[in-house]
Design a protein around this motif. Structure first.
Motif, PDB file in Angstrom:
ATOM      1  N   ALA A   1       0.829  -1.078   0.021  1.00  0.00           N
ATOM      2  CA  ALA A   1      -0.075   0.116   0.025  1.00  0.00           C
ATOM      3  C   ALA A   1       0.828   1.064  -0.025  1.00  0.00           C
ATOM      4  CB  ALA A   1      -0.941  -0.116   1.214  1.00  0.00           C
ATOM      5  N   HIS A   2       1.902   1.190   0.741  1.00  0.00           N
ATOM      6  CA  HIS A   2       2.732   2.434   0.855  1.00  0.00           C
ATOM      7  C   HIS A   2       3.549   2.454  -0.645  1.00  0.00           C
ATOM      8  CE1 HIS A   2       5.768   5.322   2.784  1.00  0.00           C
ATOM      9  NE2 HIS A   2       6.632   4.719   1.923  1.00  0.00           N
ATOM     10  N   ALA A   3       4.013   1.795  -1.164  1.00  0.00           N
ATOM     11  CA  ALA A   3       4.692   1.667  -2.436  1.00  0.00           C
ATOM     12  C   ALA A   3       3.472   1.956  -3.625  1.00  0.00           C
ATOM     13  CB  ALA A   3       5.254   0.332  -2.787  1.00  0.00           C
ATOM     14  N   VAL A   4       2.208   1.600  -3.584  1.00  0.00           N
ATOM     15  CA  VAL A   4       1.284   2.262  -4.251  1.00  0.00           C
ATOM     16  C   VAL A   4       0.949   3.607  -4.280  1.00  0.00           C
ATOM     17  CG1 VAL A   4      -1.153   1.877  -4.791  1.00  0.00           C
ATOM     18  CG2 VAL A   4       0.266  -0.035  -4.509  1.00  0.00           C
ATOM     19  N   ARG A   5       1.010   4.066  -2.985  1.00  0.00           N
ATOM     20  CA  ARG A   5       0.659   5.759  -3.138  1.00  0.00           C
ATOM     21  C   ARG A   5       1.929   6.285  -3.237  1.00  0.00           C
ATOM     22  NH1 ARG A   5      -1.138   3.582   2.161  1.00  0.00           N
ATOM     23  NH2 ARG A   5       0.774   4.013   3.280  1.00  0.00           N
ATOM     24  N   GLU A   6       3.323   5.786  -3.230  1.00  0.00           N
ATOM     25  CA  GLU A   6       4.372   6.583  -3.678  1.00  0.00           C
ATOM     26  C   GLU A   6       4.263   6.523  -5.281  1.00  0.00           C
ATOM     27  OE1 GLU A   6       8.252   5.398  -2.283  1.00  0.00           O
ATOM     28  OE2 GLU A   6       7.603   4.906  -0.367  1.00  0.00           O
ATOM     29  N   ALA A   7       3.859   5.355  -5.890  1.00  0.00           N
ATOM     30  CA  ALA A   7       3.679   5.376  -7.331  1.00  0.00           C
ATOM     31  C   ALA A   7       2.585   6.063  -7.807  1.00  0.00           C
ATOM     32  CB  ALA A   7       3.564   3.793  -7.652  1.00  0.00           C
ATOM     33  N   ALA A   8       1.730   6.328  -7.198  1.00  0.00           N
ATOM     34  CA  ALA A   8       0.579   7.255  -7.510  1.00  0.00           C
ATOM     35  C   ALA A   8       0.969   8.576  -7.690  1.00  0.00           C
ATOM     36  CB  ALA A   8      -0.822   6.980  -6.396  1.00  0.00           C
ATOM     37  N   LYS A   9       1.603   8.916  -6.822  1.00  0.00           N
ATOM     38  CA  LYS A   9       2.148  10.474  -6.833  1.00  0.00           C
ATOM     39  C   LYS A   9       2.994  10.291  -8.212  1.00  0.00           C
ATOM     40  CE  LYS A   9       2.467  10.690  -1.762  1.00  0.00           C
ATOM     41  NZ  LYS A   9       3.474  10.969  -0.696  1.00  0.00           N
ATOM     42  N   ILE A  10       3.679   9.679  -8.376  1.00  0.00           N
ATOM     43  CA  ILE A  10       4.735   9.892  -9.775  1.00  0.00           C
ATOM     44  C   ILE A  10       3.583   9.965 -10.832  1.00  0.00           C
ATOM     45  CG2 ILE A  10       6.354   8.474 -11.062  1.00  0.00           C
ATOM     46  CD1 ILE A  10       7.716   7.856  -8.440  1.00  0.00           C
ATOM     47  N   VAL A  11       2.862   8.774 -10.726  1.00  0.00           N
ATOM     48  CA  VAL A  11       1.855   8.665 -12.037  1.00  0.00           C
ATOM     49  C   VAL A  11       1.178   9.938 -12.174  1.00  0.00           C
ATOM     50  CG1 VAL A  11      -0.167   7.632 -12.894  1.00  0.00           C
ATOM     51  CG2 VAL A  11       1.847   6.219 -12.196  1.00  0.00           C
ATOM     52  N   ARG A  12       0.515  10.674 -11.193  1.00  0.00           N
ATOM     53  CA  ARG A  12      -0.159  11.823 -11.061  1.00  0.00           C
ATOM     54  C   ARG A  12       0.596  12.883 -11.883  1.00  0.00           C
ATOM     55  NH1 ARG A  12      -1.754  10.563  -5.932  1.00  0.00           N
ATOM     56  NH2 ARG A  12      -3.811   9.653  -5.909  1.00  0.00           N
ATOM     57  N   ALA A  13       1.797  12.933 -11.469  1.00  0.00           N
ATOM     58  CA  ALA A  13       2.790  14.003 -11.959  1.00  0.00           C
ATOM     59  C   ALA A  13       2.919  13.959 -13.138  1.00  0.00           C
ATOM     60  CB  ALA A  13       4.007  14.291 -10.925  1.00  0.00           C
ATOM     61  N   GLU A  14       3.322  12.765 -13.717  1.00  0.00           N
ATOM     62  CA  GLU A  14       3.755  12.439 -15.010  1.00  0.00           C
ATOM     63  C   GLU A  14       2.544  12.431 -16.035  1.00  0.00           C
ATOM     64  OE1 GLU A  14       7.642   9.656 -14.072  1.00  0.00           O
ATOM     65  OE2 GLU A  14       5.963   9.003 -14.971  1.00  0.00           O
ATOM     66  N   THR A  15       1.580  11.992 -15.525  1.00  0.00           N
ATOM     67  CA  THR A  15       0.558  11.960 -16.626  1.00  0.00           C
ATOM     68  C   THR A  15      -0.683  12.756 -16.426  1.00  0.00           C
ATOM     69  OG1 THR A  15      -0.772  10.344 -15.310  1.00  0.00           O
ATOM     70  CG2 THR A  15       0.930   9.304 -16.805  1.00  0.00           C
ATOM     71  N   GLY A  16      -0.928  13.372 -15.243  1.00  0.00           N
ATOM     72  CA  GLY A  16      -1.925  14.238 -15.121  1.00  0.00           C
ATOM     73  C   GLY A  16      -3.446  13.282 -14.722  1.00  0.00           C
ATOM     74  N   LEU A  17      -3.347  12.118 -14.616  1.00  0.00           N
ATOM     75  CA  LEU A  17      -4.524  11.306 -14.318  1.00  0.00           C
ATOM     76  C   LEU A  17      -4.903  11.692 -12.834  1.00  0.00           C
ATOM     77  CD1 LEU A  17      -3.316   7.716 -15.622  1.00  0.00           C
ATOM     78  CD2 LEU A  17      -4.897   9.042 -16.455  1.00  0.00           C
ATOM     79  N   THR A  18      -6.192  11.511 -12.763  1.00  0.00           N
ATOM     80  CA  THR A  18      -6.728  11.808 -11.277  1.00  0.00           C
ATOM     81  C   THR A  18      -7.607  10.610 -10.773  1.00  0.00           C
ATOM     82  OG1 THR A  18      -8.599  12.938 -12.378  1.00  0.00           O
ATOM     83  CG2 THR A  18      -6.725  14.299 -11.571  1.00  0.00           C
TER      84      THR A  18
ATOM     85  N   LEU B   1      18.809   2.152  -4.770  1.00  0.00           N
ATOM     86  CA  LEU B   1      19.460   3.604  -5.020  1.00  0.00           C
ATOM     87  C   LEU B   1      18.484   4.514  -5.441  1.00  0.00           C
ATOM     88  CD1 LEU B   1      22.955   2.945  -6.800  1.00  0.00           C
ATOM     89  CD2 LEU B   1      22.586   3.178  -4.298  1.00  0.00           C
ATOM     90  N   ILE B   2      17.808   4.145  -6.349  1.00  0.00           N
ATOM     91  CA  ILE B   2      16.747   5.187  -6.844  1.00  0.00           C
ATOM     92  C   ILE B   2      15.481   5.130  -5.862  1.00  0.00           C
ATOM     93  CG2 ILE B   2      15.412   5.803  -8.865  1.00  0.00           C
ATOM     94  CD1 ILE B   2      17.558   4.686 -10.522  1.00  0.00           C
ATOM     95  N   GLY B   3      15.219   4.179  -5.580  1.00  0.00           N
ATOM     96  CA  GLY B   3      14.060   3.987  -4.655  1.00  0.00           C
ATOM     97  C   GLY B   3      12.766   3.891  -5.423  1.00  0.00           C
ATOM     98  N   SER B   4      12.570   3.287  -6.551  1.00  0.00           N
ATOM     99  CA  SER B   4      11.597   3.220  -7.446  1.00  0.00           C
ATOM    100  C   SER B   4      10.452   2.475  -6.770  1.00  0.00           C
ATOM    101  CB  SER B   4      11.860   2.652  -8.919  1.00  0.00           C
ATOM    102  OG  SER B   4      10.604   2.387  -9.639  1.00  0.00           O
ATOM    103  N   PRO B   5       9.396   2.992  -6.504  1.00  0.00           N
ATOM    104  CA  PRO B   5       7.976   2.116  -5.960  1.00  0.00           C
ATOM    105  C   PRO B   5       7.748   1.234  -6.847  1.00  0.00           C
ATOM    106  CG  PRO B   5       7.409   4.594  -6.510  1.00  0.00           C
ATOM    107  CD  PRO B   5       8.981   4.536  -6.611  1.00  0.00           C
ATOM    108  N   PHE B   6       7.740   1.447  -8.268  1.00  0.00           N
ATOM    109  CA  PHE B   6       7.589   0.365  -9.190  1.00  0.00           C
ATOM    110  C   PHE B   6       8.305  -0.820  -9.077  1.00  0.00           C
ATOM    111  CE2 PHE B   6       6.564   4.612 -11.003  1.00  0.00           C
ATOM    112  CZ  PHE B   6       5.142   4.713 -11.178  1.00  0.00           C
TER     113      PHE B   6
END
Length: 132
Positions: free
Chosen positions: A11-28, A65-70
């Protein structure tokens, strides 16, 4: 009997990934974001399962190193996303009684399973995002 609860790390990784996706795609929408996360996680899972030593080393670097949630969703043993793919692959192997598949048939099977896993993960991530 209820299904076991998913790990908090997922759940934590999904929330982190969601922030990235929102910023990159504008999906809501949670559904759209969950689908995009799944679309990024499944190729990483495939690399984890089928990757050679160099690919696995690069994935470990990305994860650590990068800490990618994906990458974390794809490779964390606690989350165990790879089991979704492996379970489906074993089911198909049993259904065909271990019959060998040609390289083309193997590719089609992997693509089919990847699509199924993407759908399962998209729905799972959607539920987790709505629960936040």
């Amino acid at each position: 009997m209820a299904r076991p609860r998913r790990p908090d790390a997922e759940a934590h990784a999904v929330r982190e990934a969601a922030k990235i996706v929102r910023a990159e795609t504008g999906l809501t929408s949670a559904k759209g974001i969950g689908g995009e996360i799944a679309a990024r996680v499944v190729p990483a899972v495939m690399r984890e399962i089928e990757g050679d030593a160099l690919e696995l080393a690069l994935a470990a670097i990305e994860r650590d190193l990068i800490g990618s949630p994906f990458q974390r969703l794809a490779s964390c043993p606690e989350i165990d996303t790879a089991s979704l793919f492996v379970e489906r692959q074993v089911e198909r192997l049993r259904a065909r009684s271990g019959r060998y598949l040609s390289p083309t048939e193997q590719l089609v099977e992997r693509q089919t399973i990847a699509a199924e896993v993407t759908d399962v993960l998209a729905a799972r991530y959607d539920r987790q995002l709505r629960a936040c």
